[in-house]
Design a protein around this motif. Structure first.
Motif, PDB file in Angstrom:
ATOM      1  N   ALA A  28       0.821  -1.141  -0.009  1.00 33.28           N
ATOM      2  CA  ALA A  28      -0.088  -0.048   0.222  1.00 33.28           C
ATOM      3  C   ALA A  28       0.960   1.294  -0.074  1.00 33.28           C
ATOM      4  O   ALA A  28       1.983   1.272   0.477  1.00 33.28           O
ATOM      5  N   GLY A  29       0.227   2.448  -0.604  1.00 29.34           N
ATOM      6  CA  GLY A  29       0.902   3.761  -0.419  1.00 29.34           C
ATOM      7  C   GLY A  29       1.141   4.140   1.050  1.00 29.34           C
ATOM      8  O   GLY A  29       0.346   3.903   1.892  1.00 29.34           O
ATOM      9  N   PRO A  30       2.214   5.079   1.196  1.00 27.55           N
ATOM     10  CA  PRO A  30       2.242   5.423   2.719  1.00 27.55           C
ATOM     11  C   PRO A  30       1.228   6.508   3.001  1.00 27.55           C
ATOM     12  O   PRO A  30       0.924   7.368   2.189  1.00 27.55           O
ATOM     13  N   ALA A  31       0.792   6.497   4.326  1.00 25.77           N
ATOM     14  CA  ALA A  31      -0.297   7.263   4.723  1.00 25.77           C
ATOM     15  C   ALA A  31       0.279   8.532   5.178  1.00 25.77           C
ATOM     16  O   ALA A  31      -0.260   9.500   5.399  1.00 25.77           O
ATOM     17  N   ALA A  32       1.861   8.509   5.557  1.00 27.92           N
ATOM     18  CA  ALA A  32       2.472   9.578   6.266  1.00 27.92           C
ATOM     19  C   ALA A  32       3.906   9.674   5.947  1.00 27.92           C
ATOM     20  O   ALA A  32       4.225   8.644   4.867  1.00 27.92           O
ATOM     21  N   ALA A  33       4.715  10.349   6.248  1.00 29.91           N
ATOM     22  CA  ALA A  33       6.016  10.086   6.110  1.00 29.91           C
ATOM     23  C   ALA A  33       6.568   8.668   6.149  1.00 29.91           C
ATOM     24  O   ALA A  33       6.731   8.232   7.235  1.00 29.91           O
ATOM     25  N   PRO A  34       7.308   8.258   5.280  1.00 30.29           N
ATOM     26  CA  PRO A  34       8.085   6.885   5.343  1.00 30.29           C
ATOM     27  C   PRO A  34       9.063   7.022   6.296  1.00 30.29           C
ATOM     28  O   PRO A  34       9.815   8.026   6.475  1.00 30.29           O
ATOM     29  N   ASN A  35       9.241   5.399   6.763  1.00 30.74           N
ATOM     30  CA  ASN A  35      10.276   5.263   7.654  1.00 30.74           C
ATOM     31  C   ASN A  35      11.445   4.335   6.657  1.00 30.74           C
ATOM     32  O   ASN A  35      10.942   3.837   5.755  1.00 30.74           O
ATOM     33  N   MET A 132      21.251  13.607   5.305  1.00 28.70           N
ATOM     34  CA  MET A 132      20.305  13.897   4.165  1.00 28.70           C
ATOM     35  C   MET A 132      18.948  13.825   4.628  1.00 28.70           C
ATOM     36  O   MET A 132      18.084  14.601   4.050  1.00 28.70           O
ATOM     37  N   VAL A 133      18.606  12.833   5.553  1.00 30.67           N
ATOM     38  CA  VAL A 133      17.065  12.621   5.654  1.00 30.67           C
ATOM     39  C   VAL A 133      16.646  13.656   6.702  1.00 30.67           C
ATOM     40  O   VAL A 133      15.757  14.362   6.435  1.00 30.67           O
ATOM     41  N   LYS A 134      17.624  14.155   7.692  1.00 26.16           N
ATOM     42  CA  LYS A 134      17.403  15.192   8.541  1.00 26.16           C
ATOM     43  C   LYS A 134      16.913  16.808   7.749  1.00 26.16           C
ATOM     44  O   LYS A 134      16.383  17.497   7.772  1.00 26.16           O
ATOM     45  N   ARG A 135      18.044  16.914   6.609  1.00 29.54           N
ATOM     46  CA  ARG A 135      17.977  18.026   5.826  1.00 29.54           C
ATOM     47  C   ARG A 135      16.568  18.139   4.840  1.00 29.54           C
ATOM     48  O   ARG A 135      16.136  19.258   4.861  1.00 29.54           O
ATOM     49  N   ASN A 136      16.195  16.892   4.590  1.00 29.75           N
ATOM     50  CA  ASN A 136      15.018  16.925   3.847  1.00 29.75           C
ATOM     51  C   ASN A 136      13.703  16.954   4.840  1.00 29.75           C
ATOM     52  O   ASN A 136      12.647  17.538   4.230  1.00 29.75           O
ATOM     53  N   ASP A 137      13.509  16.599   6.139  1.00 27.34           N
ATOM     54  CA  ASP A 137      12.569  16.888   6.905  1.00 27.34           C
ATOM     55  C   ASP A 137      13.130  16.569   8.409  1.00 27.34           C
ATOM     56  O   ASP A 137      13.536  15.578   8.618  1.00 27.34           O
ATOM     57  N   ALA A 138      13.150  17.612   9.079  1.00 26.07           N
ATOM     58  CA  ALA A 138      13.628  17.833  10.219  1.00 26.07           C
ATOM     59  C   ALA A 138      12.928  16.763  11.239  1.00 26.07           C
ATOM     60  O   ALA A 138      13.362  16.892  12.446  1.00 26.07           O
ATOM     61  N   ARG A 139      11.872  16.529  11.071  1.00 25.41           N
ATOM     62  CA  ARG A 139      10.867  15.657  12.242  1.00 25.41           C
ATOM     63  C   ARG A 139      11.685  14.236  12.141  1.00 25.41           C
ATOM     64  O   ARG A 139      11.448  13.432  13.186  1.00 25.41           O
ATOM     65  N   PRO A 211       8.540  10.104  12.373  1.00 22.30           N
ATOM     66  CA  PRO A 211       9.250   9.437  11.268  1.00 22.30           C
ATOM     67  C   PRO A 211      10.687   8.789  11.679  1.00 22.30           C
ATOM     68  O   PRO A 211      11.246   9.759  12.307  1.00 22.30           O
ATOM     69  N   PHE A 212      11.239   7.854  11.302  1.00 17.77           N
ATOM     70  CA  PHE A 212      12.737   7.490  11.509  1.00 17.77           C
ATOM     71  C   PHE A 212      13.341   6.796  10.400  1.00 17.77           C
ATOM     72  O   PHE A 212      12.665   6.442   9.470  1.00 17.77           O
ATOM     73  N   PHE A 213      14.651   7.024  10.404  1.00 14.28           N
ATOM     74  CA  PHE A 213      15.763   6.286   9.713  1.00 14.28           C
ATOM     75  C   PHE A 213      16.488   5.455  10.603  1.00 14.28           C
ATOM     76  O   PHE A 213      17.128   5.949  11.696  1.00 14.28           O
ATOM     77  N   LEU A 214      16.754   4.247  10.327  1.00 14.26           N
ATOM     78  CA  LEU A 214      17.407   3.129  11.147  1.00 14.26           C
ATOM     79  C   LEU A 214      18.483   2.596  10.529  1.00 14.26           C
ATOM     80  O   LEU A 214      17.857   1.887   9.482  1.00 14.26           O
ATOM     81  N   GLN A 215      19.429   2.376  10.737  1.00 11.34           N
ATOM     82  CA  GLN A 215      20.500   1.627   9.909  1.00 11.34           C
ATOM     83  C   GLN A 215      20.917   0.330  11.217  1.00 11.34           C
ATOM     84  O   GLN A 215      21.559   0.956  12.042  1.00 11.34           O
ATOM     85  N   VAL A 216      20.937  -0.712  11.184  1.00 14.56           N
ATOM     86  CA  VAL A 216      21.180  -1.756  11.737  1.00 14.56           C
ATOM     87  C   VAL A 216      22.373  -2.701  11.049  1.00 14.56           C
ATOM     88  O   VAL A 216      22.176  -3.314  10.064  1.00 14.56           O
ATOM     89  N   SER A 217      23.563  -2.380  11.744  1.00 14.95           N
ATOM     90  CA  SER A 217      24.709  -2.997  10.926  1.00 14.95           C
ATOM     91  C   SER A 217      25.430  -4.126  11.837  1.00 14.95           C
ATOM     92  O   SER A 217      26.123  -4.075  12.854  1.00 14.95           O
TER      93      SER A 217
END
Length: 529
Positions: A28-35, A132-139, A211-217
Motif C-alpha cells: 500500500a502507499g504510505p499514509a504519512a512520511a515513510p520510515n 540527508m534525511v534530516k535536511r529533507n525533513d527535520a522531524r 518518522p525515523f531512519f534506522l541502520q542496523v549494521s
C-alpha cells in the motif's frame, strides 16, 4: 540471453498469495512520511541464505541453510540479482553506503586507507544518510546500531541521534575488546542485543508518531564466528548439503572460524534477529510505511560463493556481488530484478522517496525507485556503468567496470585486462579480451576516464604511504625497545615481570611491522590473478 528493456521480472504467483494475510500493507502507499530501515550484514556472501538470488539458478542459494525471515522479506519485495557491494572489504563499502558515492570518489578505497589518512581525508565534508534525511525533513529521528566501521568520522558526528558509538570488529567479538571478555552465549556477535536496541527504537518512534531512519549494521557473519549453542545443536540433525558436510555435523567440539556448523548456525541466528525486527515493524503498526533495504558490505569468504569466482578482498564477482533486497510501500513484491545496482544507490533512493527529486551533483548513486514495479527500465539505470577501484597494498590490486552484461577487470600491477560476459559466464571463466578487443578498449577507456575524473588513489601512492607508515612504526618501536631493554637490565624484582612483558610485546610488534613491509613487496610482485 540478452539484455532487454525489461529486466525486472514479475512473480509467477499472484500478489495476494505471495503476501498472505496481514502482509498486504507492504504494497500500500504510505499514509504519512515513510520510515527507512537499512540492514547491513558483514561478509555475508551472495549464496549465504536460502533465498534464491537469481530466479533461474538454484545454485544462487545455499541448500543447507534455512533463512525463513529473509525469504519473507524477499516475498514482500525485490531481490536484485545483480546487487553489488561498493567494495570487496568493509570500511570502503560502509563509507560509500553512508555518503552515496563510490569509494574511488571518496578516496576511501581499502581497509586502513593510509593514503587518505596521510592526506587528512575523513569525509567530514560529506553528507551522510542521516544528515540527508534530516535536511529533507527535520522531524526524522535517526539511529545507527551495531558495527560502524569507519573510524575517521563517528556516527554521532554524522547526524545520528542514537548510536552504539565508533564501533568495529572487536566490539562484535567481545563484551569488552580491551580485556577480551567473552560475549554471553545467548548473544553471539551481539546479534540479539543490537536487534533489541533497534526494536526498542522502532517502538519508541512509532508510539511518538515520529518518522525515523534506522541502520542496523550487524557484526555477523565476520570472523570470529559465533552462534548460540542451541542453534548449533539444532542443525546437527539436518542432512548435510552443499558446503556443509557430514564432518561438520558430527564434530563434537565445533569452534573457530573453520567450523561449518558454527558458520551455518550464525547465519540462522542472524536470520532470526532480522525476523524479530520485521515483527516489531508489524507490531508497531508502521510496516505499511517503512522501506527495508537489506544487503552485505562485501562478498563472502567462507568456503566459496557458489557459482561465483573469488571472494572477499577481490574484485571477482564473489567479492562484490551480495544479497540485495528492497521491500516497502509501493514495491511490487515477490520479484527478481536483473538490473545491476550498487549499495551506493541507497542514498539516492531514499532521497528520491523523500523528495521526488534526483540527488545533488557528485552523488554516484541513482534512485532505484523506478524498479519498484514491473515495467520498462529507464535508460539511466539500464545502461550505466558501475566502477570499482581497489588499490590494495596487501594483495593483488585491481579496478573493474561493469556495463550491461559485460565486466572488465584490470590488474593494477601489470595493466592486463580481462573481459567477461556475465550473462553467459557468471563464474568469470572465459576471458573475451582477445576475442572482443574493441569492447575491451572501450570499457578500459571508460574506466580510466572515471578514475581520472574523481582523482582516484593510485596504487603506487598507496604503497609509498604504507611504506612510510611502517617505517615510522619501526623507528618508534625500535627506540621503545632499546629503552625497555635498558631498564630491564637494571630492574628490580618488582619491575622485572612488567618490563619483560613490554619487551616481548615490542619485539612481537616490530616483527609484525617488518612482515608488513615484506607483504608490501610481495603484493607489488604479484602477477598471477
Amino acid at each position: 540471453m540478452t539484455l532487454s528493456r525489461r529486466l525486472c521480472f514479475a512473480p509467477i504467483v499472484v500478489a495476494s498469495l505471495v503476501f498472505g494475510p496481514g502482509l498486504k500493507g507492504w504494497a500500500a502507499g504510505p499514509a504519512a512520511a515513510p520510515n527507512f530501515v537499512v540492514i547491513l550484514t558483514d561478509d555475508q556472501g551472495w549464496v549465504d541464505s536460502s533465498v534464491r538470488m537469481m530466479r533461474e539458478r538454484d545454485d544462487s542459494r545455499d541448500p543447507f541453510l534455512r533463512t525463513p525471515h529473509l525469504e519473507r522479506l524477499a516475498r514482500r519485495g525485490i531481490v536484485f540479482s545483480n546487487g553489488y557491494a561498493p567494495a570487496p572489504t568493509c570500511t570502503p563499502s560502509r563509507c560509500s553506503i553512508q555518503f552515496g558515492k563510490t569509494p574511488a570518489r571518496l578516496k576511501q578505497t581499502v581497509v586502513h586507507d593510509v593514503l587518505a589518512a596521510e592526506h587528512g581525508i575523513d569525509c567530514r565534508d560529506q553528507v551522510s544518510l542521516a544528515e540527508m534525511v534530516k535536511r529533507n525533513d527535520a522531524r526524522y529521528v535517526t539511529a545507527h546500531f551495531g558495527k560502524w566501521g569507519f573510524p575517521p568520522r563517528k556516527p554521532e558526528e554524522a547526524g545520528y541521534d542514537r548510536t552504539d558509538g565508533n564501533t568495529n570488529n572487536g566490539d562484535g567479538d567481545y563484551l569488552d575488546p580491551r580485556t577480551r571478555q567473552p560475549l554471553p552465549p545467548d548473544d553471539p556477535k551481539r546479534i540479539f542485543s543490537v536487534t533489541e536496541r533497534a526494536c526498542r527504537f522502532v517502538a519508541e518512534q512509532a508510539a511518538a508518531k515520529r518518522p525515523f531512519f534506522l541502520q542496523v549494521s550487524h557484526y555477523a557473519v565476520h570472523v570470529r564466528h559465533q552462534a548460540r549453542p542451541q542453534t548449533i545443536e539444532r542443525l546437527r540433525s539436518r542432512p548435510p548439503a552443499g558446503r556443509f558436510t557430514e564432518r561438520d555435523l558430527t564434530d563434537p567440539h565445533p569452534e573457530g572460524n573453520a567450523s561449518g556448523l558454527v558458520y551455518a548456525a550464525m547465519i540462522e541466528d542472524l536470520d532470526e534477529a532480522i525476523g524479530r525486527l520485521l515483527d516489531e515493524l508489524e507490531a508497531a503498526g508502521v510496516a505499511d510505511r517503512t522501506y527495508v533495504f537489506f544487503t552485505s558490505d562485501n562478498g563472502g569468504g567462507f568456503r566459496g560463493n557458489g557459482p561465483l569466482r573469488g571472494g572477499k578482498a577481490q574484485l571477482w564477482e564473489g567479492g562484490l556481488r551480495v544479497p540485495f533486497i528492497v521491500a516497502g510501500p509501493g514495491v511490487e513484491g515477490g520479484r527478481w530484478c536483473d538490473v545491476p545496482v550498487a549499495a551506493w544507490d541507497i542514498w539516492a533512493t531514499i532521497h528520491d522517496l523523500m523528495t521526488g527529486r534526483s540527488p545533488p551533483d557528485g552523488i554516484d548513486g541513482i534512485s532505484l525507485r523506478p524498479l519498484f514495479r514491473s515495467g520498462a527500465v529507464p535508460e539511466r539505470l539500464r545502461d550505466r556503468a558501475l566502477v570499482f577501484h581497489f588499490p590494495w597494498y596487501a594483495g593483488h590490486p585491481m579496478s573493474a567496470i561493469r556495463r550491461g552484461r559485460y565486466k572488465l577487470i584490470r590488474s593494477l600491477n601489470t595493466g592486463e585486462v580481462r573481459l567477461f560476459d556475465l550473462l553467459a559466464d557468471l563464474g568469470e571463466r572465459h576471458d573475451l579480451a582477445a576475442e572482443r578487443p574493441e569492447l575491451a578498449r572501450r570499457l578500459s577507456a571508460e574506466l580510466d576516464a572515471y578514475l581520472q575524473a574523481v582523482d582516484a588513489e593510485r596504487i603506487e601512492d598507496m604503497r609509498a604511504a604504507r611504506r612510510r607508515e611502517l617505517e615510522r612504526y619501526i623507528a618508534r618501536d625500535r627506540a621503545a625497545l632499546v629503552e625497555a631493554e635498558r631498564r630491564l637490565a637494571t630492574a628490580g624484582d618488582s619491575e622485572r615481570g612488567r618490563l619483560e612483558q613490554q619487551v616481548a610485546f615490542l619485539r612481537q610488534r616490530l616483527a609484525a611491522h617488518r612482515n608488513g613491509l615484506r607483504q608490501l613487496e610481495e603484493s607489488a610482485r604479484l602477477r598471477r590473478w
